[in-house]
Design a protein around this motif. Sequence first.
Motif, mmCIF file in Angstrom:
data_model
loop_
_atom_site.group_PDB
_atom_site.id
_atom_site.type_symbol
_atom_site.label_atom_id
_atom_site.label_comp_id
_atom_site.label_asym_id
_atom_site.label_seq_id
_atom_site.Cartn_x
_atom_site.Cartn_y
_atom_site.Cartn_z
ATOM 1 N N ALA A 145 0.829 -1.210 0.000
ATOM 2 C CA ALA A 145 0.000 0.000 0.000
ATOM 3 C C ALA A 145 0.863 1.260 0.000
ATOM 4 C CB ALA A 145 -0.928 -0.007 1.212
ATOM 5 N N ARG A 146 1.931 1.245 0.780
ATOM 6 C CA ARG A 146 2.822 2.423 0.821
ATOM 7 C C ARG A 146 3.419 2.697 -0.551
ATOM 8 N NH1 ARG A 146 3.263 4.522 5.593
ATOM 9 N NH2 ARG A 146 3.137 3.279 7.521
ATOM 10 N N GLY A 147 3.713 1.633 -1.275
ATOM 11 C CA GLY A 147 4.261 1.810 -2.613
ATOM 12 C C GLY A 147 3.233 2.270 -3.631
ATOM 13 N N TYR B 135 -5.340 -0.047 7.887
ATOM 14 C CA TYR B 135 -4.683 0.554 9.044
ATOM 15 C C TYR B 135 -3.186 0.317 8.945
ATOM 16 C CZ TYR B 135 -3.275 1.190 13.950
ATOM 17 O OH TYR B 135 -2.659 1.589 15.115
ATOM 18 N N VAL B 136 -2.389 1.385 9.148
ATOM 19 C CA VAL B 136 -0.934 1.255 9.035
ATOM 20 C C VAL B 136 -0.217 1.625 10.327
ATOM 21 C CG1 VAL B 136 -0.953 1.585 6.543
ATOM 22 C CG2 VAL B 136 -0.719 3.580 8.025
ATOM 23 N N GLY B 137 -0.985 1.873 11.403
ATOM 24 C CA GLY B 137 -0.380 2.178 12.699
ATOM 25 C C GLY B 137 -0.490 3.641 13.082
ATOM 26 N N ASN B 138 -0.501 3.895 14.399
ATOM 27 C CA ASN B 138 -0.481 5.259 14.941
ATOM 28 C C ASN B 138 -1.609 6.140 14.417
ATOM 29 O OD1 ASN B 138 1.906 4.749 16.454
ATOM 30 N ND2 ASN B 138 3.107 5.020 14.586
ATOM 31 N N THR C 235 -9.503 11.987 -5.838
ATOM 32 C CA THR C 235 -8.293 11.798 -5.035
ATOM 33 C C THR C 235 -7.485 10.645 -5.611
ATOM 34 O OG1 THR C 235 -9.297 10.226 -3.470
ATOM 35 C CG2 THR C 235 -9.523 12.575 -2.977
ATOM 36 N N VAL C 236 -6.270 10.488 -5.100
ATOM 37 C CA VAL C 236 -5.432 9.339 -5.442
ATOM 38 C C VAL C 236 -5.213 8.531 -4.171
ATOM 39 C CG1 VAL C 236 -4.279 10.503 -7.361
ATOM 40 C CG2 VAL C 236 -3.335 10.693 -5.040
ATOM 41 N N ILE C 237 -4.634 7.337 -4.308
ATOM 42 C CA ILE C 237 -4.306 6.533 -3.125
ATOM 43 C C ILE C 237 -3.464 7.391 -2.194
ATOM 44 C CG2 ILE C 237 -3.132 4.482 -2.274
ATOM 45 C CD1 ILE C 237 -5.637 3.857 -3.887
ATOM 46 N N ARG C 238 -3.878 7.459 -0.935
ATOM 47 C CA ARG C 238 -3.195 8.395 -0.038
ATOM 48 C C ARG C 238 -3.268 7.910 1.403
ATOM 49 N NH1 ARG C 238 -7.443 13.502 -0.108
ATOM 50 N NH2 ARG C 238 -8.407 13.052 1.905
#
Length: 387
Positions: free
Chosen positions: A237-239, A344-347, A358-361
């Motif tokens: 997802a981050r990529g 969910y990616v934390g914090n 929008t774009v993936i964000r």
Amino acid sequence: MRKKKSWLGLLLLVPFGGFLIFVVAMTALIAATNPLNLLKNGLTNVAFNVNAVPAQYRSFVAETGKLCPEVTPTVVAAQIHQESGWRPDAGSPKGAYGLSQFIPSTWKTFGGGAPQSDPRANILAQERYDCHLAGEVRKMQAGKYGTCVMEMHGKVYTKPGPKAGEMRGEVFDLMLASYNAGPGAVCYYRGIPPWEETQGYVPGIKNLMSTYSAPQAVSAVYTGNDKTLGGRAVNLARGSIGKYPYSWGGGTFTGPSEGFAQGAGIVGFDCSGFVRYLFHQASGGALKLPRTAGEQARVGQRILSSAGPPSKAEEAKMQPGDVIFFTSPGGSIGTGATHHTALYVGNGMTINALKTGTVIREDPFSQFSRRDVWTVQRYAVHTTAQA
């Protein structure tokens, strides 16, 4: 509260680049389960935790689960827990009696001629009646029910039966509501009646089902780098941040695609299409989630459900790679009312396909509605060793 639900991972050999990328996670094979999803895989009865049932009733409850897809031993046990607390002599002011709290007229039809004090007869009659109610609900949904007849406060109310498409809610929920309020009331109101007892009965049964489900399964891990399935999904997802636009209906297991309606002409992902893509790729093609957010919210291990964003204590139960689902107030989780999903990616942060334009964000919890019901699911794939 909603029932905690989780999903038995696929028992598969998963080759990835010629190597087996998962190891066996078998010490606790299956998790607290949505029986309707498991039934599609033929695994419903495996998910039943018979040891949670009082010893004298275990064999009777284990006999159930064969008549219709909506009724499993887990469902039957949860209902008895709610109806009588496993007391065979329980009674109510309305004349209901026994483990399953039948009123005499209903018992006469579904009791099979046995005494109403017979525990086994109660349990088997409950399954028959539940399945009968599920059939009645299907007639309502198809516009083939006939006249709705409801008794309330000593008066009888009637209304023409619903037309196809008028009923609100899924067969399972409406079956439970019919058990509590009667099918006439469900028909009359075109869904779960607006009565406090019945409004609480349906989610109450779902919650109790976790008591009678098998233990939680542990997540498989990746060999070599020891990353979880969720962790791999997060990295993917981050990529993807900033690369793909939001496209209504867009996204396949293998990548972005053109959407439809407001997504026509846009190659990208919508929220559930993005989640489905992430976990398919992160599992080496083993995990194939359903297409919509509502469907995805009905599979996996339920980590928590909260009105608005989770508290810090609740967030501590979450892991990067868990998936958050957002359901409109008053709507049922896992239906069309579940309108968005985010990884969910934390914090207090997520990665998601938010909306058109929008774009993936990456978005913080504060980006999402505090009025929605937030539910968190965790996915896993379980594999066997290669022979």
